[in-house]
Design an enzyme around this catalytic site. Sequence first.
Site, short mmCIF file in Angstrom:
data_model
loop_
_atom_site.label_atom_id
_atom_site.label_comp_id
_atom_site.label_asym_id
_atom_site.label_seq_id
_atom_site.Cartn_x
_atom_site.Cartn_y
_atom_site.Cartn_z
N CYS A 2 29.13 70.24 19.30
CA CYS A 2 29.08 70.54 17.86
C CYS A 2 27.71 70.25 17.27
O CYS A 2 26.97 69.38 17.74
CB CYS A 2 30.10 69.75 17.05
SG CYS A 2 31.79 70.12 17.49
N GLY A 28 27.62 75.11 19.51
CA GLY A 28 29.02 75.49 19.41
C GLY A 28 29.16 76.88 18.85
O GLY A 28 28.63 77.17 17.78
N ASN A 102 30.20 65.21 15.03
CA ASN A 102 29.83 65.58 16.40
C ASN A 102 30.02 64.35 17.28
O ASN A 102 29.52 63.28 16.93
CB ASN A 102 28.36 66.03 16.42
CG ASN A 102 27.79 66.20 17.83
OD1 ASN A 102 26.61 65.95 18.06
ND2 ASN A 102 28.59 66.62 18.76
N GLY A 103 30.73 64.53 18.38
CA GLY A 103 30.99 63.39 19.26
C GLY A 103 32.47 63.32 19.54
O GLY A 103 33.21 64.25 19.24
N CYS A 238 23.01 60.28 25.03
CA CYS A 238 23.54 61.19 26.06
C CYS A 238 22.38 61.89 26.77
O CYS A 238 21.67 62.71 26.19
CB CYS A 238 24.43 62.24 25.39
SG CYS A 238 24.92 63.55 26.51
N TYR A 244 20.38 69.60 29.35
CA TYR A 244 20.92 70.95 29.11
C TYR A 244 21.19 71.30 27.66
O TYR A 244 20.88 72.40 27.20
CB TYR A 244 22.23 71.11 29.89
CG TYR A 244 22.97 72.39 29.57
CD1 TYR A 244 22.57 73.59 30.15
CD2 TYR A 244 24.05 72.40 28.70
CE1 TYR A 244 23.24 74.78 29.85
CE2 TYR A 244 24.72 73.58 28.40
CZ TYR A 244 24.31 74.76 28.97
OH TYR A 244 24.96 75.92 28.69
N SER A 286 18.67 77.95 31.06
CA SER A 286 18.73 76.49 31.20
C SER A 286 17.74 75.93 32.22
O SER A 286 17.27 74.81 32.07
CB SER A 286 20.16 76.08 31.57
OG SER A 286 20.66 76.91 32.58
N ASP A 349 19.59 73.57 35.79
CA ASP A 349 19.65 72.24 35.16
C ASP A 349 20.75 71.36 35.77
O ASP A 349 20.56 70.18 36.00
CB ASP A 349 19.87 72.38 33.65
CG ASP A 349 21.23 72.96 33.34
OD1 ASP A 349 21.41 74.17 33.55
OD2 ASP A 349 22.12 72.21 32.92
P1 AMP Z 1 28.53 76.10 37.13
O1 AMP Z 1 27.74 76.64 38.27
O2 AMP Z 1 29.78 76.89 36.91
O3 AMP Z 1 28.77 74.64 37.30
O4 AMP Z 1 27.67 76.29 35.79
C1 AMP Z 1 26.47 75.66 35.68
C2 AMP Z 1 25.80 76.01 34.39
O5 AMP Z 1 26.65 75.83 33.23
C3 AMP Z 1 24.66 75.05 34.22
O6 AMP Z 1 23.61 75.70 33.55
C4 AMP Z 1 25.29 74.01 33.39
O7 AMP Z 1 24.39 73.19 32.77
C5 AMP Z 1 26.08 74.82 32.41
N1 AMP Z 1 26.98 73.94 31.67
C6 AMP Z 1 26.58 73.05 30.78
N2 AMP Z 1 27.57 72.38 30.23
C7 AMP Z 1 28.68 72.82 30.80
C8 AMP Z 1 30.04 72.48 30.63
N3 AMP Z 1 30.41 71.56 29.78
N4 AMP Z 1 30.92 73.13 31.38
C9 AMP Z 1 30.51 74.04 32.24
N5 AMP Z 1 29.23 74.41 32.43
C10 AMP Z 1 28.31 73.81 31.71
#
Ligand code: AMP
Length: 461
Positions: A2, A28, A102-103, A238, A244, A286, A349
């Site tokens: 958020c 978001g 947010n949080g 965090c 990311y 990313s 990332d």
């Molecule tokens: P995956 O290969 O499906 O794990 O997706 C990786 C990508 O989704 C990376 O760029 C992650 O940083 C990004 N990502 C960031 N936050 C999340 C999240 N909460 N849930 C899923 N993917 C995320």
Amino acid sequence: MCGIIGISHHPEASKLAYLGLYALQHRGEEAAGIATYDGKDMHIIKDRGLVFDVFNEAALESLKGSVAIAHTRYSTTGSSNKKNCQPFLVTHRSRGVAVAHNGNLTNTEELYRKLEDEGSIFQTSMDSEVIIHLLAKTPNTDYKHWFVNVLAQLKGSYSAVFMVQDTLVGARDPYGNRPLVLGKLGDGYILASESCALDLTKAEYVREIEPGEIVIIKGSKIESVYHPDYGKVRKAQCIFENIYFARPDSNIFDDNVYLVRKRLGQQLAKESPAAGADLVMPIPDSGVYAALGYAQETGLPYEIGLVRNHYIGRTFIQPTQFLRDFRVRVKLNPIAEVIKGKSVILVEDSIVRGTTSRSRVREVRKAGAKAIHLRITCPPIIHPCFYGIDFPSEAELVAYGKTVQEVADFIEVDSLSFLSLEGMLAVMKEQGAFCDACFTGRYPIAVPNNKSKYLLEGVSR
Ligand code: AMP
């Protein structure tokens, strides 16, 4: 996740809040809302959709007043209904009170039950509504004591903005888990999750709100009061915001996100080079900044072998699996002319479920890569987050219970390396000031006993 905004003492508060939300859209994509106060009445518009979808000029005109708070919402499956949109606004003793948060609170369930036992009737399952009930129940003649007393009852992670008639309040939890910055806007002030919102509204950056600080802004007057734990607990910002989540053009946690990501890439190159590689390329967007750092450190050419379609949002944000898969396919297109016959270092990332990364790797392979070496700018994510990042349960985290080689096999790469925990922490400007629980399981803020990730169905983040 958020994004939150607060504006005080500006004739076009709703329009500035709108611009601020625009800058925070990445935090978001599920819903957006703005609440204002015009000296007499509170106004609010909120709905599901992107900031652009929810507001038009007429809507912004109708949001009269010189004080505003605003919210852009990330939500998980099952909680994306309209009544969970924020800000959350109520009238109590003829006084309008609104909150945007947010949080993720870790004692929501406890507070919810206590308040229900005392007669509170809840309309939503949001932790923000719990905060509103606490505000209504706590003696409130003096704003300073009022907010300190209410916030002292909250546990977990929060950066929040409140509007009580013409008073804007901003607060960050004592661990400083989520970011919140302060800017000057003419005679008034702006509070925002990230400094990129200050740039868009042409506000002047003043400083971060300190962990445990509560700022009370009325007109052009600002004063601070402090949570009882202020300065008594360690900072636990965090680290995933840096890796990311935050925008690279933001300054948060006393550092610039772009520069942090570049340093992560440089450190990764030092730790995990790949013999015989021809080029370094990011998984956009990313991985872009870290890949730049990686390439500069190794001296290898930096190429953009995957091109991003800019007309869609972030892939993981859409809740259903069907949409997630569709978006993965539509989002990036490989350039065979760059990739064919090459041994490539792909920089990303992080890996969460692993499914997106695997699709990308398959695309790069189809485009003719000779070898694919995947390099990740953080350690394996193996623990859920209780503080607001939507990491799935352990079972869904691809790295949980697997060796690096097993993850490499799942993602179908020739080699895979994660940045070490020490390496990641070493490149942060502020030492010992971050939460790394998703990598280590060391939760700095007490987590609920039952360790169930979502205490209430649809709990807000
Ligand atoms: P995956 O290969 O499906 O794990 O997706 C990786 C990508 O989704 C990376 O760029 C992650 O940083 C990004 N990502 C960031 N936050 C999340 C999240 N909460 N849930 C899923 N993917 C995320």
